[in-house]
Design an enzyme around this catalytic site. Structure first.
Site, PDB file in Angstrom:
ATOM      1  N   GLU A 161      60.735  -1.338  40.577  1.00 19.92           N
ATOM      2  CA  GLU A 161      59.865  -1.272  41.772  1.00 19.92           C
ATOM      3  C   GLU A 161      58.494  -1.911  41.551  1.00 19.92           C
ATOM      4  O   GLU A 161      57.467  -1.268  41.718  1.00 19.92           O
ATOM      5  CB  GLU A 161      59.710   0.184  42.229  1.00 19.92           C
ATOM      6  CG  GLU A 161      61.038   0.811  42.616  1.00 19.92           C
ATOM      7  CD  GLU A 161      60.928   2.289  42.962  1.00 19.92           C
ATOM      8  OE1 GLU A 161      59.805   2.794  43.119  1.00 19.92           O
ATOM      9  OE2 GLU A 161      61.976   2.938  43.072  1.00 19.92           O
ATOM     10  N   ASN A 205      65.074  -3.790  38.758  1.00 18.78           N
ATOM     11  CA  ASN A 205      65.625  -2.847  39.736  1.00 18.78           C
ATOM     12  C   ASN A 205      64.590  -2.555  40.824  1.00 18.78           C
ATOM     13  O   ASN A 205      63.418  -2.293  40.522  1.00 18.78           O
ATOM     14  CB  ASN A 205      65.973  -1.538  38.991  1.00 18.78           C
ATOM     15  CG  ASN A 205      66.780  -0.574  39.836  1.00 18.78           C
ATOM     16  OD1 ASN A 205      67.795  -0.947  40.410  1.00 18.78           O
ATOM     17  ND2 ASN A 205      66.332   0.679  39.916  1.00 18.78           N
ATOM     18  N   HIS A 244      68.749   2.426  48.947  1.00 19.02           N
ATOM     19  CA  HIS A 244      68.368   3.650  49.663  1.00 19.02           C
ATOM     20  C   HIS A 244      68.230   3.282  51.145  1.00 19.02           C
ATOM     21  O   HIS A 244      67.234   2.673  51.541  1.00 19.02           O
ATOM     22  CB  HIS A 244      67.035   4.197  49.149  1.00 19.02           C
ATOM     23  CG  HIS A 244      67.090   4.699  47.742  1.00 19.02           C
ATOM     24  ND1 HIS A 244      67.849   5.783  47.378  1.00 19.02           N
ATOM     25  CD2 HIS A 244      66.470   4.278  46.607  1.00 19.02           C
ATOM     26  CE1 HIS A 244      67.703   6.010  46.076  1.00 19.02           C
ATOM     27  NE2 HIS A 244      66.881   5.099  45.584  1.00 19.02           N
ATOM     28  N   GLU A 274      71.373   2.724  43.344  1.00 18.17           N
ATOM     29  CA  GLU A 274      70.896   4.050  43.774  1.00 18.17           C
ATOM     30  C   GLU A 274      71.308   4.328  45.216  1.00 18.17           C
ATOM     31  O   GLU A 274      70.512   4.849  46.006  1.00 18.17           O
ATOM     32  CB  GLU A 274      69.367   4.148  43.638  1.00 18.17           C
ATOM     33  CG  GLU A 274      68.829   3.805  42.265  1.00 18.17           C
ATOM     34  CD  GLU A 274      67.321   4.019  42.112  1.00 18.17           C
ATOM     35  OE1 GLU A 274      66.706   4.651  42.995  1.00 18.17           O
ATOM     36  OE2 GLU A 274      66.775   3.545  41.107  1.00 18.17           O
TER      37      GLU A 274
END
Ligand code: G3I
Length: 384
Positions: A161, A205, A244, A274
């Site tokens: 992130e 990621n 997400h 995720e």
């Protein structure tokens, strides 16, 4: 660990049985991991300590998934709560559980602004840790953790992130690591991780980097970032798109597969790391806050078919790209989800309900995996 031999063995075993959803429900040959094994796609979940110790949860964790990501147990805050005092219990438990159940591990995560130990952030804030010392501490952290699990981690989320939620997007200048150490640190951390475990796949990621923001702004920034790293011969092997999703926003699975393919075209592996699909939940008692534990009120599941469709879309986007090596959900049970604690009024994000029954979200993944292994040929029905 020889991952290739294990994969070949699993594929050979499952080739004998074939996917038989109707006959076996969600066990045996029709578990998500068994169905994924037919096509060498690893199906994963994030796991927290209760997923490994509670009898029912651990059975699902072992039976349904072939790769585990520690939800929190490998983050710096957890592994070094006080400077020089390490706590590897949770991480060790997860790696041992995974190996006992013939599962791989996605290490998560080495460089992130969140869940850092207080001694580190406070030291930086009060000036007792200089930027040079911070760089050394990060080098030491990566080397210590990656070396500890050398040969036992399949993929590491090295950087997590780092991109801004803006259009256009870019590496966040205000990020904790970037603001103190500059963007050059992103190349260094991959090199340090590679030196500590040359066989692990090293990933960038992030969320919304495969078109989920609608504009592709973050995808464009991620592509620019990984191209820049590759041009510097940085050892980066994969891009993880978190996945997400929230039903109140849009989702375009075609764009997702195109974006994943664009990363793959650079020679990188890709993964959905995720996945979950959240929505606003109603409870039967409006005085109660929405589900936070298994004993709370049962939410209204009217959004499940839409969420199932989006789970399915993410899985199909991964299946469409040969370089997509794993599809991981961020926890499988609504009762353990991170969502209600972060997004007020939202939940119902997972593939098992609060009573650990499979939801339509689960069935959608199961059916798509089953079809991906090959639908039966119809033959010549001209004269039927
Ligand atoms: O361990 C403490 C406990 O001692 C304390 O009593 C309790 C009180 O709130 O907090 C516990 O820590 C919580 C921790 O999860 C472990 O349960 C933290 O408050 C809570 O903030 C933390 O949330 C985690 C979140 O990352 C932090 O950003 C979630 O479990 C975890 O699922 C989530 O995972 C992230 C990925 O790493 C990166 N991508 C997004 C994803 C979802 O936010």
């Amino acid at each position: 660990m020889n991952f290739r031999l294990i994969a070949a063995g699993a594929a050979a075993a499952f080739a004998l049985t074939g996917p038989v959803i109707a006959a076996e429900g969600s066990t045996g040959a029709s578990t998500l991991r068994a169905l994924g094994a037919h096509i060498q796609l690893h199906i994963g979940t994030a796991a927290i300590p209760s997923d490994l110790s509670d009898p029912t949860l651990s059975q699902i964790t072992a039976e349904q998934f072939s790769v585990l990501t520690p939800g929190n147990e490998m983050k710096w805050q957890v592994v070094e709560p006080e400077q020089g005092n390490f706590n590897w219990t949770g991480a060790d438990n997860l790696v041992n559980f995974a190996e006992a159940n013939h599962q791989r591990v996605r290490g998560h995560t080495l460089v992130w602004h969140n869940q850092l130990p207080n001694w580190l952030t406070q030291g930086v804030a009060n000036g007792t840790i200089s930027n040079d010392q911070l760089r050394d501490l990060l080098h030491q952290h990566i080397t210590t953790e990656v070396r500890r699990y050398r040969g036992r981690i399949w993929q590491w989320d090295v950087v997590n992130e780092m991109l801004a939620d803006s259009n256009p997007s870019q590496v966040k200048p205000t990020d904790f690591w970037i603001s103190h150490l500059g963007t050059g640190i992103l190349a260094d951390v991959f090199r340090w991780a590679h030196a500590a475990d040359p066989d692990a796949l090293l990933c960038y990621n992030d969320y919304n980097i495969a078109g989920e923001d609608g504009s592709n702004a973050k995808f464009n920034a991620a592509l620019t970032l990984v191209k820049s790293l590759l041009s510097q011969r940085v050892p980066i092997d994969c891009v993880g798109d978190q996945g997400h999703l929230d039903l109140q926003f849009g989702f375009n699975p075609i764009l997702m597969s195109q974006d994943l393919q664009a990363f793959a075209n650079l020679g990188l592996k890709v993964a959905i790391t995720e996945a979950d699909v959240r929505t606003f939940v109603e409870t039967t008692d409006s005085s109660q806050t929405p589900i936070v534990s298994r004993t709370d009120l049962t939410p209204n599941h009217t959004a499940d078919p839409a969420a199932a469709d989006w789970y399915n879309g993410m899985l199909q986007s991964c299946l469409a790209v040969k370089a997509c090596i794993s599809f991981t959900v961020w926890g499988f049970a609504d009762a353990e989800s991170w969502v209600p604690g972060t997004f007020a009024g939202e939940g119902d994000a997972d593939i098992y309900d609060v009573n650990l029954n499979t939801k339509p979200q689960y069935t959608a993944l199961q059916q798509t995996l089953s079809l991906a292994t090959g639908a039966p040929k119809r033959g010549d029905h001209d004269r039927d």
